[in-house]
Motif scaffolding. Structure first.
Motif, PDB file in Angstrom:
ATOM      1  N   GLN A 176       0.830  -4.468   6.457  1.00 40.74           N
ATOM      2  CA  GLN A 176       0.444  -3.419   7.246  1.00 40.74           C
ATOM      3  C   GLN A 176       1.109  -2.283   7.346  1.00 40.74           C
ATOM      4  O   GLN A 176       0.698  -1.036   7.104  1.00 40.74           O
ATOM      5  CB  GLN A 176      -0.278  -4.196   8.396  1.00 40.74           C
ATOM      6  N   PHE A 177       2.463  -2.534   7.695  1.00 34.82           N
ATOM      7  CA  PHE A 177       3.308  -1.357   7.807  1.00 34.82           C
ATOM      8  C   PHE A 177       3.504  -0.480   6.580  1.00 34.82           C
ATOM      9  O   PHE A 177       3.410   0.655   6.370  1.00 34.82           O
ATOM     10  CB  PHE A 177       4.763  -1.982   8.245  1.00 34.82           C
ATOM     11  N   GLN A 178       3.628  -1.551   5.183  1.00 35.95           N
ATOM     12  CA  GLN A 178       3.811  -0.675   3.998  1.00 35.95           C
ATOM     13  C   GLN A 178       2.407   0.223   3.482  1.00 35.95           C
ATOM     14  O   GLN A 178       2.861   1.153   2.812  1.00 35.95           O
ATOM     15  CB  GLN A 178       4.124  -1.812   2.948  1.00 35.95           C
ATOM     16  N   ARG A 179       1.401  -0.221   4.300  1.00 33.49           N
ATOM     17  CA  ARG A 179       0.177   0.698   3.693  1.00 33.49           C
ATOM     18  C   ARG A 179       0.274   1.994   4.436  1.00 33.49           C
ATOM     19  O   ARG A 179      -0.575   2.823   4.229  1.00 33.49           O
ATOM     20  CB  ARG A 179      -1.269  -0.225   4.369  1.00 33.49           C
ATOM     21  N   LEU A 180       1.020   2.179   5.617  1.00 29.89           N
ATOM     22  CA  LEU A 180       1.338   3.551   6.185  1.00 29.89           C
ATOM     23  C   LEU A 180       1.859   4.284   5.364  1.00 29.89           C
ATOM     24  O   LEU A 180       1.645   5.771   5.413  1.00 29.89           O
ATOM     25  CB  LEU A 180       2.007   3.125   7.374  1.00 29.89           C
ATOM     26  N   PHE A 181       2.413   4.058   4.164  1.00 26.97           N
ATOM     27  CA  PHE A 181       3.068   4.929   3.485  1.00 26.97           C
ATOM     28  C   PHE A 181       2.152   5.515   2.093  1.00 26.97           C
ATOM     29  O   PHE A 181       1.608   4.445   1.655  1.00 26.97           O
ATOM     30  CB  PHE A 181       4.518   4.281   2.801  1.00 26.97           C
ATOM     31  N   ILE A 182       2.569   6.576   1.520  1.00 24.94           N
ATOM     32  CA  ILE A 182       2.091   6.912   0.251  1.00 24.94           C
ATOM     33  C   ILE A 182       2.315   6.026  -0.899  1.00 24.94           C
ATOM     34  O   ILE A 182       1.711   5.421  -1.751  1.00 24.94           O
ATOM     35  CB  ILE A 182       2.426   8.477   0.197  1.00 24.94           C
ATOM     36  N   LYS A 183       3.841   5.533  -0.822  1.00 19.79           N
ATOM     37  CA  LYS A 183       4.260   4.947  -1.984  1.00 19.79           C
ATOM     38  C   LYS A 183       5.593   4.309  -1.238  1.00 19.79           C
ATOM     39  O   LYS A 183       5.964   4.724  -0.283  1.00 19.79           O
ATOM     40  CB  LYS A 183       4.343   5.588  -3.301  1.00 19.79           C
TER      41      LYS A 183
END
Length: 232
Positions: free
Chosen positions: A216-223
């Motif tokens: 879920q944290f990584q989904r906060l980033f564009i890439k």
């Protein structure tokens, strides 16, 4: 006129590029194996929000219970205030996770306070847990004392023997304890930890850290880019 149109067009293009660059920033973070560089929209999140959100699920939030009642209280108050003050991202998932962490800390703190003063206030052990639970049965035995406590002590030992590699060692310790004049005090300490606390702790709102938090944290980033990984 042609040169002027080109100049205006070039200005608009450069403005768009500069605007895109201004909105995209990077933040570096780790999981158990790798280090990543994440690209995020700083119009959505601040670096402070990302760092606090990361700390929310990467911190164990374990509070040790040694020392006095006052020291225990100070440590839990500090841990609870720390989580409350985290400025996390405003997503449904992480807002919910923050509530879960606070609930875990508050419920654990409530039990630890009761456990710390158990010998001075045995009735509080009963009031701290729900009816018709194993924890309630142990609490009542601790409160009544005497034969009820010793019976509960034997039950805890036999239950532990079922999943222990050296059950005979546990039983030997039990028999040795029962020969001591202070067997009630020893039984109380044992049942309090391995009976009441273990059962009461199972009723606490625990959080399953199964990797969902990092996803879920990584989904906060564009890439994200993987910078380095340790050997598994």
């Amino acid at each position: 006129m042609r040169i002027k149109r080109i100049s205006i067009g070039m200005f608009m293009l450069m403005s768009a590029i500069n605007g895109a660059l201004a909105q995209t920033k990077t933040w570096t973070f780790d999981d158990e194996l790798c280090t990543y560089k994440g690209y995020y929209d700083n119009q959505k999140y601040t670096e402070k929000q990302l760092a606090d959100t990361y700390n929310l699920f990467r911190t164990s939030h374990y509070v040790h219970d040694s020392g006095t009642f006052e020291e225990l209280t100070a440590r839990y108050d500090s841990a609870i205030h720390y989580v409350k003050d985290l400025q996390i991202v405003q997503t449904h998932y992480f807002q919910g996770l923050k509530k879960d962490v606070l609930q875990y800390l508050q419920e654990t703190y409530a039990l630890k306070k009761v456990q710390k003063n158990a010998k001075q206030d045995t009735k509080s052990l009963i009031m701290a847990v729900k009816e018709d639970t194993k924890a309630r049965q142990y609490a009542e035995a601790l409160h009544k004392g005497g034969d009820d406590l010793l019976e509960a002590y034997e039950q805890v030992i036999k239950m532990q023997m079922e999943n222990n590699s050296t059950p005979e060692y546990l039983w030997h310790n039990y028999e040795t304890t029962m020969k001591h004049a202070d067997r009630l005090d020893r039984a109380f300490d044992y049942v309090l930890v391995y009976g009441w606390w273990n059962s009461a702790n199972n009723l606490v709102h625990h959080i399953n850290y199964d990797g969902t938090q990092m996803k879920q944290f990584q989904r906060l980033f564009i890439k994200t880019e993987t910078l380095d990984c340790d050997e598994p």
